[in-house]
Design an enzyme around this catalytic site. Structure first.
Site, PDB file in Angstrom:
ATOM      1  N   LYS A 107      14.873  14.662  29.679  1.00  0.00           N
ATOM      2  CA  LYS A 107      14.550  15.046  28.302  1.00  0.00           C
ATOM      3  C   LYS A 107      14.353  13.785  27.471  1.00  0.00           C
ATOM      4  O   LYS A 107      15.146  12.843  27.589  1.00  0.00           O
ATOM      5  CB  LYS A 107      15.697  15.863  27.688  1.00  0.00           C
ATOM      6  N   GLN A 132      17.153  56.953  49.041  1.00  0.00           N
ATOM      7  CA  GLN A 132      17.224  57.381  50.444  1.00  0.00           C
ATOM      8  C   GLN A 132      16.565  56.350  51.368  1.00  0.00           C
ATOM      9  O   GLN A 132      17.131  55.969  52.395  1.00  0.00           O
ATOM     10  CB  GLN A 132      16.541  58.744  50.592  1.00  0.00           C
ATOM     11  N   LYS A 157      20.076  19.296  37.541  1.00  0.00           N
ATOM     12  CA  LYS A 157      19.714  20.698  37.296  1.00  0.00           C
ATOM     13  C   LYS A 157      20.531  21.599  38.217  1.00  0.00           C
ATOM     14  O   LYS A 157      20.258  21.692  39.410  1.00  0.00           O
ATOM     15  CB  LYS A 157      18.218  20.894  37.537  1.00  0.00           C
TER      16      LYS A 157
END
Length: 676
Positions: A285, A35, A119
């Site tokens: 990496k 609500q 990324k």
């Protein structure tokens, strides 16, 4: 109310809606009743209808229009899907590389090759293939366990359902990013807030036919585990991914040297707006898989990878007020309440000021016009003050000398390492006696890395505190569920779910339990070290004596600072009461070493002197991987003293006095069946 005030009021409602929306849709953990949520949406829509100039891409008229399913099965990842550490500048990258060089004991920095991969700002997913067939698809979840979203992932055309190539591993967990390209998002932007939300919401649909209608893409970039894969490095793995039918990032590169990493970062940052998809940085990496294995993992991130974020987004705003927040260890953190601004697609109304020293250094005051910066997942912070716009009646901010919560004096600790006072001012209480600290400690207790109680978020902790349902951690396991059922926003089903979540977490590992207590200076890594040393919960509960606590100094990595914190914790009577009650209510699992039959099982080691071709950190890691134990002092519990070049004579002599076996590096490596 003028137009400016209306806009501020509107943006505050949008900000509140976004926070509720996140809990409602993304986390499935509503913090208000349906609500209240609907009334807030109605308020925003009414304002937009009445005042046509009020617009936001985060409005409920433009955001996701369906509720994802709560029915996905949770499955544990065989190998955790860990987050990465962040780098923001060249200095961060140099430190990252320096740690690698030191850990591996390398002499030539130019021997480290990196795989540099953009990324993508999407949703991580894990694809399990057995005998070439896609058998399971999981979301990242909390990193340790994800949701089974196999059917939804199968609707993505970029994901092969079966792979017949001869060199495809017998079993492998392929990981990558699910995302939506910018041009595709333009076609559906009326239904979603942004491309990432679209990908997230689509993957969590119970009906995969809905997911199939969304133009999702998948780019593969790593693996979690594998069987019978004969690939030596990351760049070769990426090439094989393409041969197996996966898409990879077209901007992947192999790079040597921090300067070249920086050049590539600059080049890609300039191009990012031209790309077909959103990227927020570059992941580096270590390319060689053997080096990756040697480097291993820290507490919650790999040592061999880092995410180099792009420049922060910033905006100009005004400080409306400065409030003091109190953390679980008593730290007083000043927070600027600013006029809401959009920074990088996020409405920001709070910005950290870090500590008292930072406020003094920048002379930050209420009413100041400031530059607020937000980079990646970092909390927004005030970068600078525009002194030209400073109001004539502005006053210096006076940091409180008494805790705003409990009235205790505030103190700055003396740091033994830096030989200076800490920048952070703290409440002298540091215990459950301070209301704000108590609330924050309970939030920490139920958090993801501690008890990880599903559906027991920060807002629930605050609500239950205000209702006097929870005052100490043990109260969580004695809740009055009948009373909760009567509360607004709760019903039989939601209470049953909460009860199940709490009961499920009564069984916990010793390291998580120690971490959950919120002892200052005892983070995840130190909690793990202590758990491995003590092995059982009963040993931990018996630490209350000073002599027992001092024995922890034998743990490599636990120093004076940690010992003092643990002593202080056990001297507090309320903490002892909490421990006593938790001991009655919980089943705390003993520590079982993963490699319990290791070559060095039940043996204790200490290192002295410089080792050849291997760093001290890697040597310790090898000992622990093979069930050995590292201690930091020469004592009668020591089995082997490993002596490298130029060992400490005092340690050698003490070892001889106690008839402790002294071995050299070659002898130690032979114990591991390795050649020296």
């Amino acid at each position: 109310m003028n137009d400016k005030d209306l806009e501020i009021e509107y943006l505050k409602k949008i900000d509140l809606f976004q926070r509720h929306n996140k809990h409602y849709y993304d986390k499935n953990k509503p913090i208000v009743s349906d609500q209240e949520f609907d009334l807030l949406k109605k308020d925003i829509i009414d304002l937009e209808r009445k005042y046509k100039f009020l617009k936001s891409e985060y409005s409920p008229t433009k955001s996701i229009g369906f509720k994802p399913s709560k029915n996905f099965q949770k499955i544990k990842h065989k190998v955790p899907m860990l987050s990465l550490g962040n780098a923001f500048n060249e200095e961060d990258l140099k430190n990252f590389e320096k740690k690698i060089i030191n850990f591996l004991s390398l002499k030539d920095v130019n021997t480290i090759e990196y795989s540099a991969e953009p990324k993508i700002d999407g949703i991580s997913a894990s694809l399990i293939y057995i005998d070439g067939k896609l058998t399971k698809g999981l979301s990242r979840g909390d990193g340790n366990e994800g949701e089974d979203i196999t059917q939804n992932l199968k609707t993505i055309k970029d994901i092969p359902l079966e792979i017949t190539k001869s060199n495809f591993p017998k079993e492998i967990d392929i990981r990558g990013e699910v995302f939506i390209e910018n041009n595709d998002f333009k076609k559906i932007k009326d239904k979603f807030a942004n491309p990432r939300n679209a990908a997230s919401g689509s993957l969590r649909q119970k009906n995969s036919l809905i997911t199939a209608k969304i133009p999702l893409k998948f780019i593969a970039y790593t693996y979690g585990y594998e069987k019978k894969m004969n690939i030596k490095n990351q760049t070769s793995f990426l090439e094989n991914l393409k041969l197996w039918g996966f898409k990879t990032n077209p901007f992947n590169k192999k790079i040597i040297g921090v300067k070249n990493l920086m050049l590539n970062h600059k080049e890609l940052e300039e191009k990012r707006k031209e790309l077909a998809f959103d990227i927020d940085g570059i992941v580096y990496k270590v390319n060689d898989f053997d080096l990756q294995k040697r480097l291993g993992f820290a507490a919650n991130a790999p040592r061999w990878a880092i995410a180099h974020k792009f420049s922060a987004n910033s905006s100009i705003s005004e400080i409306m007020n400065i409030e003091i927040q109190i953390g679980r260890t008593g730290a007083l953190t000043p927070v600027a309440k600013i006029k809401p601004v959009n920074i990088g697609g996020v409405i920001v109304s709070n910005a950290t000021l870090h500590n008292e020293d930072e406020i003094v250094r920048k002379d930050i005051r209420v009413g100041d016009t400031v530059t607020v910066e937000r980079a990646g997942d970092v909390i927004p912070h005030v970068v600078s003050v525009d002194l030209k716009k400073r109001k004539q009646n502005s006053k210096k901010f006076i940091f409180p000398l008494k805790c705003p919560s409990c009235g205790s004096k505030t103190i700055k600790d003396y740091n033994e390492t830096t030989k200076r006072q800490d920048a952070v001012r703290r409440c002298a209480s540091e215990g459950f006696e301070c209301e704000k600290i108590a609330i924050e400690r309970i939030k920490h207790f139920v958090s993801k890395d501690a008890f990880n109680i599903d559906g027991f978020g920060k807002k629930i902790v605050e609500n239950f505190w205000n209702l006097k349902l929870v005052r100490l951690p043990q109260d969580i396991f004695k809740l009055n569920y009948n009373k909760i059922e009567e509360l607004e926003g709760w019903g039989k089903l939601s209470v049953a779910n909460l009860r199940f979540s709490i009961e499920e977490k009564k069984n916990i590992s010793l390291e998580r339990f120690i971490y959950s207590l919120g002892i200052r200076h005892i983070g995840q890594e130190n909690a793990k070290l202590i758990a491995r040393h003590l092995k059982t919960a009963s040993n931990f509960f018996r630490l209350s004596g000073e002599k027992n606590i001092e024995s922890l100094s034998n743990i490599d990595g636990i120093g004076i600072t940690q010992i003092q914190s643990i002593k202080k914790f056990f001297l507090n009577k309320t903490n002892l009461k909490v421990l006593s009650e938790l001991e009655k209510n919980l089943l705390i699992k003993d520590v079982i070493l993963i490699n319990n039959n290791g070559l060095l099982k039940n043996k204790t080691f200490m290192l002295t002197g410089k080792l050849n071709g291997i760093s001290r950190a890697e040597a310790k890691s090898l000992i622990e991987q093979n069930s050995g134990k590292i201690i930091s002092n020469v004592n009668k519990k020591l089995d082997y003293l490993i002596a490298g070049d130029k060992p400490t004579l005092k340690k050698i002599n003490t070892a001889k006095e106690w008839n402790i076996k002294i071995i050299n590096q070659t002898e130690w490596l032979k114990m591991l069946n390795k050649s020296g």
